[in-house]
Design a protein around this motif. Structure first.
Motif, PDB file in Angstrom:
ATOM      1  N   ALA A 162       6.638 -47.049 -50.943  1.00 49.58           N
ATOM      2  CA  ALA A 162       6.209 -48.420 -50.639  1.00 49.58           C
ATOM      3  C   ALA A 162       4.713 -48.439 -50.318  1.00 49.58           C
ATOM      4  O   ALA A 162       3.985 -49.348 -50.746  1.00 49.58           O
ATOM      5  N   GLY A 163       4.240 -47.441 -49.578  1.00 49.59           N
ATOM      6  CA  GLY A 163       2.815 -47.349 -49.259  1.00 49.59           C
ATOM      7  C   GLY A 163       1.968 -47.156 -50.503  1.00 49.59           C
ATOM      8  O   GLY A 163       0.885 -47.735 -50.632  1.00 49.59           O
ATOM      9  N   LEU A 171      -6.020 -41.379 -53.317  1.00 48.33           N
ATOM     10  CA  LEU A 171      -4.950 -41.259 -52.340  1.00 48.33           C
ATOM     11  C   LEU A 171      -3.581 -41.520 -52.964  1.00 48.33           C
ATOM     12  O   LEU A 171      -2.583 -40.915 -52.551  1.00 48.33           O
ATOM     13  N   ILE A 172      -3.521 -42.406 -53.963  1.00 46.93           N
ATOM     14  CA  ILE A 172      -2.263 -42.635 -54.684  1.00 46.93           C
ATOM     15  C   ILE A 172      -1.811 -41.351 -55.370  1.00 46.93           C
ATOM     16  O   ILE A 172      -0.629 -40.999 -55.338  1.00 46.93           O
ATOM     17  N   TYR A 186      14.898 -39.183 -46.752  1.00 46.74           N
ATOM     18  CA  TYR A 186      14.983 -40.345 -47.637  1.00 46.74           C
ATOM     19  C   TYR A 186      14.063 -41.460 -47.134  1.00 46.74           C
ATOM     20  O   TYR A 186      13.355 -42.094 -47.920  1.00 46.74           O
ATOM     21  N   HIS A 187      14.068 -41.675 -45.835  1.00 50.89           N
ATOM     22  CA  HIS A 187      13.246 -42.728 -45.231  1.00 50.89           C
ATOM     23  C   HIS A 187      11.753 -42.465 -45.482  1.00 50.89           C
ATOM     24  O   HIS A 187      11.010 -43.382 -45.853  1.00 50.89           O
ATOM     25  N   ILE A 188      11.326 -41.223 -45.301  1.00 53.29           N
ATOM     26  CA  ILE A 188       9.929 -40.861 -45.535  1.00 53.29           C
ATOM     27  C   ILE A 188       9.565 -41.115 -46.998  1.00 53.29           C
ATOM     28  O   ILE A 188       8.512 -41.683 -47.305  1.00 53.29           O
ATOM     29  N   LEU A 189      10.432 -40.692 -47.919  1.00 55.25           N
ATOM     30  CA  LEU A 189      10.137 -40.880 -49.344  1.00 55.25           C
ATOM     31  C   LEU A 189      10.072 -42.368 -49.695  1.00 55.25           C
ATOM     32  O   LEU A 189       9.192 -42.795 -50.455  1.00 55.25           O
ATOM     33  N   TYR A 248      -1.046 -49.520 -51.852  1.00 50.51           N
ATOM     34  CA  TYR A 248      -2.370 -49.061 -52.269  1.00 50.51           C
ATOM     35  C   TYR A 248      -2.692 -49.601 -53.660  1.00 50.51           C
ATOM     36  O   TYR A 248      -3.819 -50.004 -53.931  1.00 50.51           O
ATOM     37  N   GLY A 249      -1.700 -49.608 -54.554  1.00 50.71           N
ATOM     38  CA  GLY A 249      -1.918 -50.138 -55.902  1.00 50.71           C
ATOM     39  C   GLY A 249      -2.266 -51.611 -55.879  1.00 50.71           C
ATOM     40  O   GLY A 249      -3.175 -52.055 -56.587  1.00 50.71           O
ATOM     41  N   THR A 250      -1.550 -52.359 -55.060  1.00 44.99           N
ATOM     42  CA  THR A 250      -1.839 -53.789 -54.925  1.00 44.99           C
ATOM     43  C   THR A 250      -3.237 -53.999 -54.349  1.00 44.99           C
ATOM     44  O   THR A 250      -4.003 -54.832 -54.838  1.00 44.99           O
ATOM     45  N   ALA A 251      -3.564 -53.234 -53.323  1.00 53.44           N
ATOM     46  CA  ALA A 251      -4.888 -53.350 -52.713  1.00 53.44           C
ATOM     47  C   ALA A 251      -5.983 -52.984 -53.708  1.00 53.44           C
ATOM     48  O   ALA A 251      -7.025 -53.643 -53.769  1.00 53.44           O
TER      49      ALA A 251
END
Length: 133
Positions: free
Chosen positions: A73-74, A97-98, A65-68, A78-81
């Motif tokens: 969030a990552g 990469l998204i 769950y933590h990895i997902l 990437y979307g924000t960046a």
């Protein structure tokens, strides 16, 4: 990923974490090479901080769950960046990469469903099936 991978014992989860570690390494290499090309100091990883323990302090359910959650969030980062960067080359890299992360997240959610740790996520109603078509 390294720490979770070394304490996981379920083969399907180990394979998923190994794949995630490979994806993470690839992303670090992609952005590291961009930074090197632009004469910017490269990023470092936290792998040296992982202990040699093979006893997990967490359940595999919590680790997965933590990895997902962190990958989602990552992907948002990437979307924000991508939306704030003026460089086209970075936008293309972020979108590629998204897509890779999205596929990984989908596979992780399916793994959790198969293990009985997650209900099937909400999806669109299959109108044709309801109508018998």
């Amino acid at each position: 990923m390294t720490g979770f991978l070394q304490v996981s014992h379920t083969p399907s989860i180990k394979a998923f974490l190994k794949r995630g570690k490979g994806i993470s390494s690839k992303h670090i290499e992609v952005f590291g090479s961009i930074m090197r090309d632009d004469d910017i100091s490269s990023i470092s990883t936290w792998e040296s901080e992982v202990t040699d323990s093979t006893t997990s302090p967490f359940s595999e359910k919590l680790m997965l769950y933590h990895i997902l959650y962190l990958d989602a969030a990552g992907m948002g980062s990437y979307g924000t960046a991508m939306s704030t960067s003026n460089r086209r080359d970075l936008g293309i890299t972020y979108s590629r990469l998204i897509a890779e992360i999205a596929t990984y997240l989908d596979d992780g959610a399916e793994l959790m469903v198969r293990l009985g740790w997650y209900e099937k996520p909400p999806c669109a109603v299959e109108r044709n099936k309801l109508a018998g078509i």
